[in-house]
Scaffold this active site. Structure first.
Site, PDB file in Angstrom:
ATOM      1  N   HIS A   1      -3.118  -3.284   0.203  1.00  0.00           N
ATOM      2  CA  HIS A   1      -2.571  -2.092   0.861  1.00  0.00           C
ATOM      3  C   HIS A   1      -3.142  -1.982   2.282  1.00  0.00           C
ATOM      4  CE1 HIS A   1      -1.252   2.166   1.289  1.00  0.00           C
ATOM      5  NE2 HIS A   1      -2.329   2.224   2.058  1.00  0.00           N
ATOM      6  N   GLU A   2      -4.449  -2.129   2.402  1.00  0.00           N
ATOM      7  CA  GLU A   2      -5.089  -1.966   3.711  1.00  0.00           C
ATOM      8  C   GLU A   2      -4.629  -3.040   4.688  1.00  0.00           C
ATOM      9  OE1 GLU A   2      -6.410   0.635   4.533  1.00  0.00           O
ATOM     10  OE2 GLU A   2      -6.525   1.452   2.521  1.00  0.00           O
TER      11      GLU A   2
ATOM     12  N   HIS B   1      -1.332  -2.618   6.430  1.00  0.00           N
ATOM     13  CA  HIS B   1      -1.219  -1.784   7.634  1.00  0.00           C
ATOM     14  C   HIS B   1      -1.205  -2.676   8.873  1.00  0.00           C
ATOM     15  CE1 HIS B   1      -1.410   2.278   6.167  1.00  0.00           C
ATOM     16  NE2 HIS B   1      -2.442   1.993   5.398  1.00  0.00           N
TER      17      HIS B   1
END
Ligand SMILES: *[C@@H]1O[C@H](CO)[C@@H](O)[C@H](O)[C@H]1NC(C)=O
Ligand SMILES: *[C@@H]1O[C@H](CO)[C@@H](O)[C@H](O)[C@H]1NC(C)=O
Ligand SMILES: *[C@@H]1O[C@H](CO)[C@@H](O)[C@H](O)[C@H]1NC(C)=O
Ligand SMILES: *[C@@H]1O[C@H](CO)[C@@H](O)[C@H](O)[C@H]1NC(C)=O
Ligand SMILES: *[C@@H]1O[C@H](CO)[C@@H](O)[C@H](O)[C@H]1NC(C)=O
Ligand SMILES: *[C@@H]1O[C@H](CO)[C@@H](O)[C@H](O)[C@H]1NC(C)=O
Ligand SMILES: *[C@@H]1O[C@H](CO)[C@@H](O)[C@H](O)[C@H]1NC(C)=O
Length: 802
Positions: free
Chosen positions: A553-554, A557
């Site tokens: 998820h990170e 970004h």
């Protein structure tokens, strides 16, 4: 209601207990959405020939796509139009599309949100998004550059401070101001304090436009607004004059325009100099719909302990913050060509296992040779920010840059290490050193009788796991097109374009927070930074580094921010639907990567959060009862924040992906096959049979299964969509990616997926303003001419509902 609020993470906090330093990171992100910036597909043929451009050999293409883009922009805005082609434009190998980023200039000054992303293939403009300012150029009595000469003196400050005092005028809605329209006694005191600075204010009439605010005043005012808490902010105001006088302002040169630029040193609460450059930025016209006005602003780049801001402070009204993006994104709102002689091996939860409950650790090795030609532990010495003691430089051959091999979790894509102290420094933080045999094998000992430091006892494993997962993500995204020229994260770029010096700095067990994680994405050429936290949600405490979904998820970004609006523009996914999708893509990829051939619903972050539904409202599911999100859900209370918006987007993509899986099957691996010795990538069982163009050149390979194809379409779509995309733009970009890659073969299934959750062709947002709000309508129909839906308007469309 206008969401211009500082998104502190505690809003919506409920179910999770939140530790002492827990996610209280303050983060500002807001600004207007440009009324005109949407993905347009030209109806007729708009190509080089229609601009009278001749053929010329250009990197294997018949036309120079930059020339086509420039002619196209002139066709829209006239031959006098002032613009530059941004250096981060590139040709995408996967789709053959050139992504050309055009930045507008007015009076020689950049319009920082005036961009046209022109997507060109074979000399033809296939789509574009346009947020150029359309009005006439403002005129000024004062030359902006005079601000910097003579160098900063007392009179100068006074001028700026005076202008500060004139700034309490009507402020267009949606902007943050240092003091509100109706100042409190404290505000009044602050104003009096500024007045006491002995500056001459008499000549200044309210609204006088030519007064330029000193950049150091703008920067300090921004810090007052962005200060981590109210106390710090109050303290800054109290000693405002003293703070201002200690700032050192050093003129620098703008890299992209002739506008004045400075560096401001010694700014409180920052971790390095603040860069300030004069620029324009647009805001909605107060009276005219679909029209913007230009604001002269100080474009600030502000490094802070917990944030990296790109902010626009008005250069004529010192108290106005016009828009701001935090390059740091949090995980969530707590609801609360050189084969190595020695192959490094890692005892870890291997790729696909989301967390320690999904399987046991095993010894694995391997990296993708196409994505990481030198492996994960080597880089040319010139690319290393610091030469590890244990590195053994190869003897350089003549002028050759020596290749350094590292025995720690330090390499071309990722620098992983502990950061127990939660500091900003990272170069000399501790990393496991596997020595010459390169075996990274450490114990995992979560103590049942936990102490606060329990995860520290397996720190070396955590760093190893983080290093492994982050490198795998680098490699897999690379294979779907997040490569050097599209702005990926690498120290050294092998001469393949883009900017290097930007591996991801990965902090394991970062002491600056709990129960969260975040990622900072600056423009291409500057390191990304991932901070992973320990979770105190269970006994013993859990380490987010061990949950692959959170790391994915990170890192995502970084992917979405670099691909949307171009590698050099990190401001395209800051807030609203665009910011929400920035969160949603991360959940979508995390879920896609962990999923198996047996369909299952998945929660996000459920292990770390110790909560069956994870850190979102619902599990991702094909079942409307389990996850009822539709486009219209965004109108609900509680859905203005980026994480809630993202959840809806990820859910919609999950439906689309599973429709593709139903048609094209499921691939057990998302990693494409490795290249052969001659550099050719074989189709294997992964890709569709290769296609060739008229000249016999092999076209880019297309993944054949539903999950791998969905990965490709979503990533290719990111490159096509404009800066600050809406759900509609991102949907249309995915459809266009399918058109480019498969000739539109999946148009029907993709539309069915979007329509199933309300994002059909007639879905709409009515009454929305550039600052938010409005009412959404779901549409469950399909476009005419798609999936056999009749073109004849007299047919009853009800029959075609899904
Ligand atoms: C503004 O744009 C919207 C959407 O494109 C359109 O429906 C509306 O009519 C426009 N308003 C004006 C005044 O041009
Ligand atoms: C891990 O291995 C042990 C025994 O070797 C086994 O009992 C256990 O079920 C395994 N755990 C998982 C999650 O597969
Ligand atoms: C460093 O690694 C490269 C390949 O990654 C290898 O070719 C080279 O021989 C290594 N150098 C040393 C000194 O081990
Ligand atoms: C982690 O590894 C480093 C270097 O390999 C070593 O010095 C340190 O003692 C290890 N730490 C723990 C907690 O095992
Ligand atoms: C944990 O602590 C409790 C009491 O403090 C004790 O009874 C128990 O045996 C301990 N368990 C372990 C695994 O050490
Ligand atoms: C959807 O979920 C609900 C609630 O868990 C369940 O009762 C229902 O059977 C599910 N529907 C399908 C089609 O699986
Ligand atoms: C590369 O090698 C493969 C297998 O040996 C062969 O089929 C292919 O034609 C080669 N490609 C090129 C471009 O030489």
């Amino acid at each position: 209601m206008i969401p211009l609020i500082a998104t502190t993470l505690l809003l919506a906090s409920s179910a999770l207990s939140v530790g002492a330093h827990s996610g209280a990171r303050k983060s500002l992100s807001f600004g207007p959405k440009h009324p005109t910036a949407k993905l347009n597909v030209p109806s007729g043929r708009v190509d080089a020939a229609s601009f009278g451009l001749g053929k010329r050999a250009h990197c294997g293409h018949e036309y120079d796509p930059k020339e086509v883009a420039a002619s196209f922009v002139q066709s829209l805005y006239g031959s006098e139009a002032e613009f530059r082609i941004r250096a981060d434009s590139y040709i995408d190998d996967h789709t053959g599309v050139s992504h050309i980023y055009v930045r507008q200039l007015v009076n020689g000054v950049e319009v920082m949100d005036g961009d046209i992303n022109v997507n060109v293939r074979d000399g033809q403009v296939i789509s574009y998004g346009d947020s150029f300012y359309r009005g006439s150029a403002p005129t000024y009595a004062m030359d902006p550059s005079s601000l910097l000469e003579p160098a900063h003196d007392q009179a100068h400050h006074c001028e700026a401070l005076s202008s500060y005092l004139t700034s309490f005028l009507a402020v267009p809605s949606g902007q943050l101001t240092l003091t509100p329209d109706h100042p409190t006694p404290e505000d009044a005191e602050f104003l009096a304090l500024l007045q006491a600075h002995n500056c001459h204010t008499a000549s200044l009439e309210a609204g006088e436009p030519e007064q330029l605010v000193d950049p150091s005043v703008s920067a300090l005012n921004f810090i007052v607004l962005a200060a981590p808490d109210a106390e710090v902010s109050a303290a800054l105001k109290e000693n405002y004059g003293a703070h201002l006088m200690t700032l050192a302002v050093i003129p620098t040169e703008s890299l992209t325009s002739t506008a004045p630029a400075v560096e401001i040193h010694d700014m409180p609460h920052t971790t390095g100099p603040v860069k300030a450059e004069l620029a324009y930025v647009q805001t909605p016209h107060p009276d005219e719909e679909n029209t913007t006005v230009l604001n002269l602003a100080w474009h600030l780049t502000v490094p802070m302990e917990d944030n990296a801001y790109e902010a626009f402070m008005s250069a004529t009204r010192a108290n106005r913050l016009i828009s701001v993006v935090d390059w740091v994104s949090d995980a969530y709102v707590p609801i609360p060509k050189h084969p190595k002689k020695i192959e490094p091996t890692y005892n870890i939860w291997t790729w696909g296992l989301n967390d320690p409950t999904e399987g046991n650790r095993s010894m694995v090795s391997g990296y993708d040779k196409t994505a990481s030609p030198f492996g994960w532990h080597a880089m040319p010495s010139s690319a290393s920010p610091y030469v590890d003691h244990s590195a053994k430089p190869k003897i350089p051959e003549e002028d050759e840059d020596p290749l350094l091999n590292f025995t720690t979790t330090w390499g071309n894509n990722v620098f992983a290490h502990e950061n127990l102290e939660g500091r900003n420094e990272w170069e000399f933080n501790q990393r496991p050193d596997a020595g010459s045999d390169m075996v990274f094998d450490y114990e995992y000992l979560p103590k049942v009788n936990f102490t606060n430091t329990s995860p520290r006892e397996y720190l070396n494993l955590s760093v190893t796991q983080l290093f492994y997962t982050a490198n795998m993500i680098h490699d897999i995204y690379y294979r779907y097109g997040f490569d050097e020229k599209s702005g990926n994260f690498q120290q050294h770029n092998f001469g393949k374009g883009g900017k290097g010096s930007d591996a991801v700095i990965c902090n394991a067990q970062d002491g600056s927070g709990y129960n969260n994680a975040n990622f900072m994405t600056p423009p291409d050429g500057q390191n990304g930074k991932m901070r992973m936290y320990v979770w105190n949600t269970a006994k013993p405490w859990r380490d987010g580094d061990l949950e692959a979904g959170i790391v994915i998820h990170e890192y995502s970004h970084g992917l979405s921010t670099r691909l949307t609006g171009g590698p050099a523009n990190s401001g395209c996914l800051g807030w609203g639907e665009a910011g929400g999708m920035g969160e949603g893509w991360g959940d979508f990829f995390a879920t896609t990567i962990r999923s198996t051939s047996t369909y299952q619903d998945y929660a996000m972050g459920d292990w770390a959060a110790n909560r069956p539904t994870g850190i979102r409202n619902y599990k991702y599911s094909l079942n409307m009862t389990v996850n009822p999100s539709t486009y219209k859900t965004l109108d609900k209370p509680g859905y203005w924040g980026v994480h809630a918006i993202g959840e809806v987007w990820a859910q919609i993509l999950w439906i689309v992906e599973n429709r593709l899986i139903a048609v094209h099957g499921f691939s057990d691996t998302l990693f494409p096959p490795e290249a052969l010795a001659n550099g050719t990538i074989p189709e294997g069982d992964f890709y569709r049979p290769a296609q060739y163009d008229a000249k016999g050149k092999r076209l880019p390979l297309i993944p054949k299964n539903g999950n791998s194809l969905a990965m490709q379409l979503v990533i290719s779509g990111m490159k096509l969509q404009p800066c600050r995309p809406s759900f509609f733009d991102a949907r249309d970009a995915i459809l266009q990616a399918d058109e480019l890659l498969t000739g539109g073969e999946n148009k029907c299934e993709i539309w069915k997926g979007f329509s199933e959750r309300g994002l059909g062709p007639e879905a709409s947002l009515k009454g929305g303003t550039p600052w938010g709000g409005g009412v959404r309508s779901d549409d469950y129909t399909l476009p005419k001419g798609v999936c056999g839906v009749d073109d004849d308007p007299e047919d009853d469309p009800e029959d075609e509902r899904l």
